[in-house]
Design an enzyme around this catalytic site. Structure first.
Site, PDB file in Angstrom:
ATOM      1  N   GLU A 145       4.441 -18.822  -7.866  1.00  0.00           N
ATOM      2  CA  GLU A 145       4.628 -17.725  -8.820  1.00  0.00           C
ATOM      3  C   GLU A 145       4.758 -16.414  -8.030  1.00  0.00           C
ATOM      4  OE1 GLU A 145       2.033 -15.971 -12.594  1.00  0.00           O
ATOM      5  OE2 GLU A 145       1.006 -16.746 -10.813  1.00  0.00           O
ATOM      6  N   LYS A 183       7.309 -18.496 -18.546  1.00  0.00           N
ATOM      7  CA  LYS A 183       5.894 -18.730 -18.843  1.00  0.00           C
ATOM      8  C   LYS A 183       5.607 -18.466 -20.318  1.00  0.00           C
ATOM      9  CE  LYS A 183       1.386 -17.497 -16.805  1.00  0.00           C
ATOM     10  NZ  LYS A 183       0.744 -16.627 -15.790  1.00  0.00           N
ATOM     11  N   CYS A 218       0.462 -20.938 -13.172  1.00  0.00           N
ATOM     12  CA  CYS A 218      -0.827 -20.283 -12.985  1.00  0.00           C
ATOM     13  C   CYS A 218      -1.748 -20.457 -14.185  1.00  0.00           C
ATOM     14  CB  CYS A 218      -0.598 -18.804 -12.651  1.00  0.00           C
ATOM     15  SG  CYS A 218      -2.069 -17.943 -12.003  1.00  0.00           S
TER      16      CYS A 218
END
Length: 536
Positions: free
Chosen positions: A285, A345, A395
């Site tokens: 990321e 995301k 994440c």
């Protein structure tokens, strides 16, 4: 006339035991391998809440107070990475907010302890509270679920049957079983009677989850090569960053260059025969916080890296939308064809990637305007690169059950976790997150590739074993052969059903406890005591 000090002493001891239970729970989490302390911590807190001596039962207010103390004992040392660069206020505020849920557990535990099935009902209540704090507010904060401290524990196979919720319940049930066993043994020593059956019940409840885990373990997707599966070679790049903290990306080009450099170095090793050629490369990321779809220089750098290594790259990047909001994206980038599919995301972090009630929180912290303006994406969490279906959880997403359940149901053959931990410094956060990835590997029966900007990056087998890993703050590349799996675990098929069932059963026990609240009905082994001695 002398004042009776016993109530004050009892409150002091109960308060201390509650804090200790929280600290024991914290110690059970990675990077320590003291997972067995988790059920002990639950047992200690439950003993405080349900009582087993002559002092009677607790009021709901007392239950909340002791639960809150246990929560603070757990979350305060678990979450200091929240405030490492923004000061203690966000860290302590979040720890206090999450501790309220443990206080709620204390209230509900006092209510359901009136049932003769209290070892089961109290464990169910823990599951209900975990669901609540994983869902509310602002989408919830699942960090610190019991399941995420168990990647090295023998209950881990439960994750392959009922996901993280069932694993958490198994830990809680083992703890309540220990509490029930302690109650029965203590009463037997005092010759209070009828406790032989209580000891048997305590042993049975304590062992139940372990027995189930032992029985289901052989049925799970293992690490042995499946001849019906395609094997690929995958690489995880850890380029590291110029510096840690919120300003890690102030030299955004340096971060991108670091990851390009490590990828080119990997290509050199491939040409020299020192390492096998990867079929796919995973970058972390924020590997390119320069939008490569808008910046030609960044696109050229990424294309050159892909061409050098001879494989497509999953590039973690920040993309700028037309309305100047941003998306945290993973793009499939092929040196020959350029950018392809991408995962934006979907579960974004409040107070980090976006700030709810920004104008309000600006009154309390100068860092309010440092929070991002990210917007959530859509899609099923799967991207395809050279015929490989990769399930992506970026994440923070790895903490949420629904993210990877959707990906694997949609055809993901392995799981990639690109993450950026540079914003949290040299803390335990990265190890806590790796533990989640290991639980997800077992939950879905997939190999997991964790690529972190500054570490720890890792390759995780379907059984949750870390086969390779990097050190913190060291540029490195991991290369491994993994199987692309297609079969699904029962946990993947069931999805959120186990958590809903556990929560519904807990709610039923709570309603039953409320209905009996006007009657004196203490747990088996607690009878013969009056509610008139309740602690205020």
């Amino acid at each position: 006339m002398k004042r009776d000090r016993s109530p004050i002493l009892r409150i002091a001891l109960s308060s201390s035991a509650s804090v200790v239970s929280g600290l024991l729970l914290f110690l059970s989490f990675p990077p320590r391998q003291l997972w067995f302390l988790a059920p002990v911590a639950i047992a200690l807190l439950v003993l405080v809440l349900v009582r087993f001596g002559t002092e009677g039962s607790l009021t709901k207010k007392a239950g909340f107070g002791y639960g809150m103390l246990a929560g603070l004992g757990f979350f305060v040392p678990l979450l200091p990475w929240i405030g490492v660069y923004v000061g203690p206020l966000p860290w302590l505020a979040l720890a206090a907010a999450e501790s309220v849920f443990i206080g709620l557990f204390g209230v509900l535990a006092v209510i359901v302890a009136r049932s003769r099935w209290w070892p089961v009902s109290v464990a169910l209540v823990w599951s209900l509270v975990e669901w609540a704090r994983s869902s509310f507010p602002f989408g919830g904060f699942p960090w610190g679920r019991l399941a995420f401290g168990q990647p090295d524990g023998w209950l881990l196979p439960l994750a392959g049957v009922g996901g993280a919720p069932l694993l958490s319940f198994g830990v809680a049930l083992t703890g309540t079983g220990l509490a029930a066993l302690t109650v029965a043994v203590a009463r037997r020593r005092r010759r209070v009677g009828l406790e032989r059956s209580g000891i048997l019940v305590g042993v049975a409840v304590t062992a139940a989850a372990s027995i189930v885990a032992l029985l289901v373990s052989p049925t799970l997707i293992g690490d042995d090569h499946d001849p019906d599966s395609r094997s690929i070679t995958v690489a995880a790049i850890q380029g590291s960053v110029p510096r840690l903290g919120l300003d890690f990306n102030s030299q955004r080009r340096a971060v991108l260059d670091n990851h390009v450099r490590e990828t080119v170095a990997l290509a050199d090793d491939v040409r020299a025969g020192r390492t096998p050629a990867p079929d796919l490369v995973v970058w972390p990321e924020n590997a390119s916080d320069i939008d490569p779809l808008r910046n030609a220089d960044a696109a050229t750098e990424i294309t050159a890296a892909s061409e050098a290594v001879g494989a497509p790259i999953l590039v973690g990047s920040v993309l700028v939308n037309d309305d100047r909001t941003t998306t945290n994206s993973v793009i499939v980038w092929d040196g020959a064809s350029g950018p392809g599919e991408r995962h934006d995301k979907k579960i974004i972090q409040p107070f980090g990637e976006y700030l709810p009630w920004r104008s309000f929180f600006r009154l309390f912290s100068e860092y309010a305007d440092r929070a991002g303006y990210f917007v959530p994406g859509t899609g099923d969490g799967v991207v395809h690169a050279d015929g490989i279906a990769a399930g992506i959880a970026t994440c923070y997403e790895v903490a949420f059950d629904r993210a990877l359940t959707e990906s694997v149901r949609s055809g993901a053959e392995f799981i990639a976790i690109p993450t950026n931990n540079a914003t949290f410094g040299d803390t335990e956060m990265t190890y806590q997150q790796l533990a989640m990835s290991r639980v997800r590997a077992v939950e879905h029966g997939r190999s997991v590739v964790v690529a972190a900007t500054s570490g720890v990056s890792a390759i995780v087998s379907p059984s949750g074993v870390v086969t390779q890993r990097t050190e913190l703050f060291v540029p490195d590349a991991l290369v491994a052969q993994i199987d692309l799996r297609h079969e699904k675990t029962l946990a993947t098929d069931l999805g959120s059903i186990p958590e809903y069932v556990l929560s519904a059963l807990a709610a039923a026990f709570v309603l039953l406890g409320r209905a009996r609240s006007r009657k004196t009905f203490l747990p088996t082994g607690f009878r013969g005591q009056s509610d008139s001695t309740t602690e205020k």
